[in-house]
Design a protein around this motif. Structure first.
Motif, PDB file in Angstrom:
ATOM      1  N   SER A   1       0.618  -4.134 -31.981  1.00  0.00           N
ATOM      2  CA  SER A   1       1.406  -3.557 -30.949  1.00  0.00           C
ATOM      3  C   SER A   1       0.371  -2.683 -29.815  1.00  0.00           C
ATOM      4  O   SER A   1       0.358  -2.586 -28.661  1.00  0.00           O
ATOM      5  CB  SER A   1       2.607  -2.670 -31.307  1.00  0.00           C
ATOM      6  OG  SER A   1       2.031  -1.467 -31.837  1.00  0.00           O
ATOM      7  N   GLN A   2      -0.819  -2.799 -30.676  1.00  0.00           N
ATOM      8  CA  GLN A   2      -1.886  -1.722 -29.711  1.00  0.00           C
ATOM      9  C   GLN A   2      -3.124  -2.675 -29.296  1.00  0.00           C
ATOM     10  O   GLN A   2      -4.109  -2.283 -28.604  1.00  0.00           O
ATOM     11  CB  GLN A   2      -2.499  -0.671 -30.397  1.00  0.00           C
ATOM     12  CG  GLN A   2      -1.716   0.249 -31.041  1.00  0.00           C
ATOM     13  CD  GLN A   2      -0.834   0.824 -29.760  1.00  0.00           C
ATOM     14  OE1 GLN A   2      -1.316   1.416 -29.069  1.00  0.00           O
ATOM     15  NE2 GLN A   2       0.596   1.005 -29.814  1.00  0.00           N
ATOM     16  N   LYS A   3      -2.828  -4.238 -29.575  1.00  0.00           N
ATOM     17  CA  LYS A   3      -4.063  -5.024 -29.218  1.00  0.00           C
ATOM     18  C   LYS A   3      -4.279  -5.025 -27.625  1.00  0.00           C
ATOM     19  O   LYS A   3      -5.353  -5.465 -27.281  1.00  0.00           O
ATOM     20  CB  LYS A   3      -3.875  -6.273 -29.837  1.00  0.00           C
ATOM     21  CG  LYS A   3      -3.652  -6.478 -31.117  1.00  0.00           C
ATOM     22  CD  LYS A   3      -5.191  -6.532 -31.839  1.00  0.00           C
ATOM     23  CE  LYS A   3      -5.198  -6.590 -33.265  1.00  0.00           C
ATOM     24  NZ  LYS A   3      -6.336  -6.604 -33.829  1.00  0.00           N
ATOM     25  N   TYR A   4      -3.309  -4.610 -26.842  1.00  0.00           N
ATOM     26  CA  TYR A   4      -3.605  -4.524 -25.243  1.00  0.00           C
ATOM     27  C   TYR A   4      -4.621  -3.658 -24.973  1.00  0.00           C
ATOM     28  O   TYR A   4      -5.198  -3.774 -23.806  1.00  0.00           O
ATOM     29  CB  TYR A   4      -2.188  -4.390 -24.831  1.00  0.00           C
ATOM     30  CG  TYR A   4      -1.780  -3.019 -24.500  1.00  0.00           C
ATOM     31  CD1 TYR A   4      -2.267  -2.009 -23.595  1.00  0.00           C
ATOM     32  CD2 TYR A   4      -1.140  -2.356 -25.835  1.00  0.00           C
ATOM     33  CE1 TYR A   4      -1.845  -0.683 -23.676  1.00  0.00           C
ATOM     34  CE2 TYR A   4      -0.742  -0.913 -25.917  1.00  0.00           C
ATOM     35  CZ  TYR A   4      -1.096  -0.269 -24.892  1.00  0.00           C
ATOM     36  OH  TYR A   4      -0.746   1.153 -24.849  1.00  0.00           O
ATOM     37  N   LYS A   5      -5.063  -2.800 -25.862  1.00  0.00           N
ATOM     38  CA  LYS A   5      -5.886  -1.711 -25.429  1.00  0.00           C
ATOM     39  C   LYS A   5      -7.482  -2.201 -25.570  1.00  0.00           C
ATOM     40  O   LYS A   5      -8.337  -1.496 -25.087  1.00  0.00           O
ATOM     41  CB  LYS A   5      -5.742  -0.356 -26.386  1.00  0.00           C
ATOM     42  CG  LYS A   5      -4.332   0.241 -25.918  1.00  0.00           C
ATOM     43  CD  LYS A   5      -4.605   1.552 -27.026  1.00  0.00           C
ATOM     44  CE  LYS A   5      -3.167   2.260 -26.880  1.00  0.00           C
ATOM     45  NZ  LYS A   5      -2.938   3.366 -27.995  1.00  0.00           N
TER      46      LYS A   5
ATOM     47  N   ALA B   1      -5.257  11.613 -19.628  1.00  0.00           N
ATOM     48  CA  ALA B   1      -6.154  10.689 -19.427  1.00  0.00           C
ATOM     49  C   ALA B   1      -5.564   9.588 -19.059  1.00  0.00           C
ATOM     50  O   ALA B   1      -4.234   9.199 -19.157  1.00  0.00           O
ATOM     51  CB  ALA B   1      -6.716  10.541 -20.573  1.00  0.00           C
ATOM     52  N   TYR B   2      -6.305   8.730 -18.339  1.00  0.00           N
ATOM     53  CA  TYR B   2      -5.864   7.168 -17.829  1.00  0.00           C
ATOM     54  C   TYR B   2      -6.412   6.054 -18.425  1.00  0.00           C
ATOM     55  O   TYR B   2      -7.554   6.230 -18.647  1.00  0.00           O
ATOM     56  CB  TYR B   2      -5.972   7.143 -16.365  1.00  0.00           C
ATOM     57  CG  TYR B   2      -5.576   7.973 -15.472  1.00  0.00           C
ATOM     58  CD1 TYR B   2      -4.006   8.776 -15.750  1.00  0.00           C
ATOM     59  CD2 TYR B   2      -5.741   8.690 -14.289  1.00  0.00           C
ATOM     60  CE1 TYR B   2      -3.496  10.039 -15.077  1.00  0.00           C
ATOM     61  CE2 TYR B   2      -5.321   9.386 -13.311  1.00  0.00           C
ATOM     62  CZ  TYR B   2      -4.126  10.339 -13.776  1.00  0.00           C
ATOM     63  OH  TYR B   2      -3.419  11.307 -12.955  1.00  0.00           O
ATOM     64  N   LEU B   3      -5.808   5.276 -18.931  1.00  0.00           N
ATOM     65  CA  LEU B   3      -6.263   3.964 -19.199  1.00  0.00           C
ATOM     66  C   LEU B   3      -6.579   2.999 -18.249  1.00  0.00           C
ATOM     67  O   LEU B   3      -5.717   2.615 -17.376  1.00  0.00           O
ATOM     68  CB  LEU B   3      -5.003   2.996 -20.311  1.00  0.00           C
ATOM     69  CG  LEU B   3      -5.731   1.834 -20.979  1.00  0.00           C
ATOM     70  CD1 LEU B   3      -6.599   2.158 -21.866  1.00  0.00           C
ATOM     71  CD2 LEU B   3      -4.517   1.303 -21.567  1.00  0.00           C
TER      72      LEU B   3
ATOM     73  N   THR C   1      -1.978   6.715 -32.014  1.00  0.00           N
ATOM     74  CA  THR C   1      -1.361   5.255 -32.243  1.00  0.00           C
ATOM     75  C   THR C   1      -1.630   4.260 -33.290  1.00  0.00           C
ATOM     76  O   THR C   1      -1.735   3.047 -33.428  1.00  0.00           O
ATOM     77  CB  THR C   1      -1.567   4.472 -30.912  1.00  0.00           C
ATOM     78  OG1 THR C   1      -2.853   4.661 -30.333  1.00  0.00           O
ATOM     79  CG2 THR C   1      -0.629   5.162 -29.679  1.00  0.00           C
ATOM     80  N   GLY C   2      -2.483   4.905 -34.447  1.00  0.00           N
ATOM     81  CA  GLY C   2      -3.248   4.121 -35.389  1.00  0.00           C
ATOM     82  C   GLY C   2      -4.653   4.276 -35.310  1.00  0.00           C
ATOM     83  O   GLY C   2      -5.370   4.915 -34.876  1.00  0.00           O
ATOM     84  N   MET C   3      -5.110   3.271 -36.068  1.00  0.00           N
ATOM     85  CA  MET C   3      -6.527   3.218 -36.415  1.00  0.00           C
ATOM     86  C   MET C   3      -7.093   2.377 -35.207  1.00  0.00           C
ATOM     87  O   MET C   3      -6.551   1.206 -34.928  1.00  0.00           O
ATOM     88  CB  MET C   3      -6.805   2.651 -37.713  1.00  0.00           C
ATOM     89  CG  MET C   3      -8.354   2.761 -38.258  1.00  0.00           C
ATOM     90  SD  MET C   3      -9.298   4.380 -37.937  1.00  0.00           S
ATOM     91  CE  MET C   3      -8.427   4.981 -39.725  1.00  0.00           C
ATOM     92  N   HIS C   4      -8.201   2.774 -34.991  1.00  0.00           N
ATOM     93  CA  HIS C   4      -8.943   2.052 -33.590  1.00  0.00           C
ATOM     94  C   HIS C   4     -10.408   1.870 -33.981  1.00  0.00           C
ATOM     95  O   HIS C   4     -11.084   2.951 -34.510  1.00  0.00           O
ATOM     96  CB  HIS C   4      -8.666   2.420 -32.425  1.00  0.00           C
ATOM     97  CG  HIS C   4      -7.297   2.463 -31.922  1.00  0.00           C
ATOM     98  ND1 HIS C   4      -6.684   1.338 -31.323  1.00  0.00           N
ATOM     99  CD2 HIS C   4      -6.124   3.313 -32.126  1.00  0.00           C
ATOM    100  CE1 HIS C   4      -5.251   1.804 -30.957  1.00  0.00           C
ATOM    101  NE2 HIS C   4      -5.191   3.004 -31.560  1.00  0.00           N
TER     102      HIS C   4
END
Length: 129
Positions: free
Chosen positions: A90-94, A41-43, A62-65
């Protein structure tokens, strides 16, 4: 339900596998290293011609979203998901970004991605170069 207005993109376009509706531009890909149950899959930084499903908490690798499924605005096919919020710093960029599953879209050259019994997370595809 009202009339559906779609945005037509110019350039290298990713589109819905079922109806051909434009979804995103190749230049808006942030990462090709995402995976889903159907394979790669692509972001994307931006997607168009989609509607959003219910927001829900999801435990991902990568954790809870908090995420919402995204659907093609024209035919209603599930094409991926959108990251609303991320718990891990570290995942806030998503946040606010969308993932399109390759299995559910057509590539810029019109290629269709298929899921086979030998799907694996490693390897290289012509579209990845």
């Amino acid at each position: 339900m009202g009339r559906v207005f779609v945005v037509f993109l110019e350039g290298k376009i990713y589109s819905c596998k079922h109806c051909g509706t434009h979804l995103a531009l190749s230049e808006d890909i942030m990462s090709k290293s995402f995976h889903c149950r159907h394979g790669k899959a692509y972001l994307f930084d931006k997607v168009v011609n989609v509607t959003f499903g219910e927001r829900e908490e999801r435990l991902m690798t990568t954790g809870m979203h908090i995420a919402a499924d995204i659907f093609c605005a024209l035919c209603g096919s599930l094409v991926g998901w959108n990251y609303e919020t991320a718990q891990e710093k570290s995942q806030k960029y998503k946040e606010g970004k969308s993932v399109l599953e390759r299995f559910k879209i057509c590539g810029p050259n019109g290629s269709r991605y298929w899921v086979g019994h030998d799907v694996h997370s490693g390897g290289s595809d012509a579209d990845d170069v």
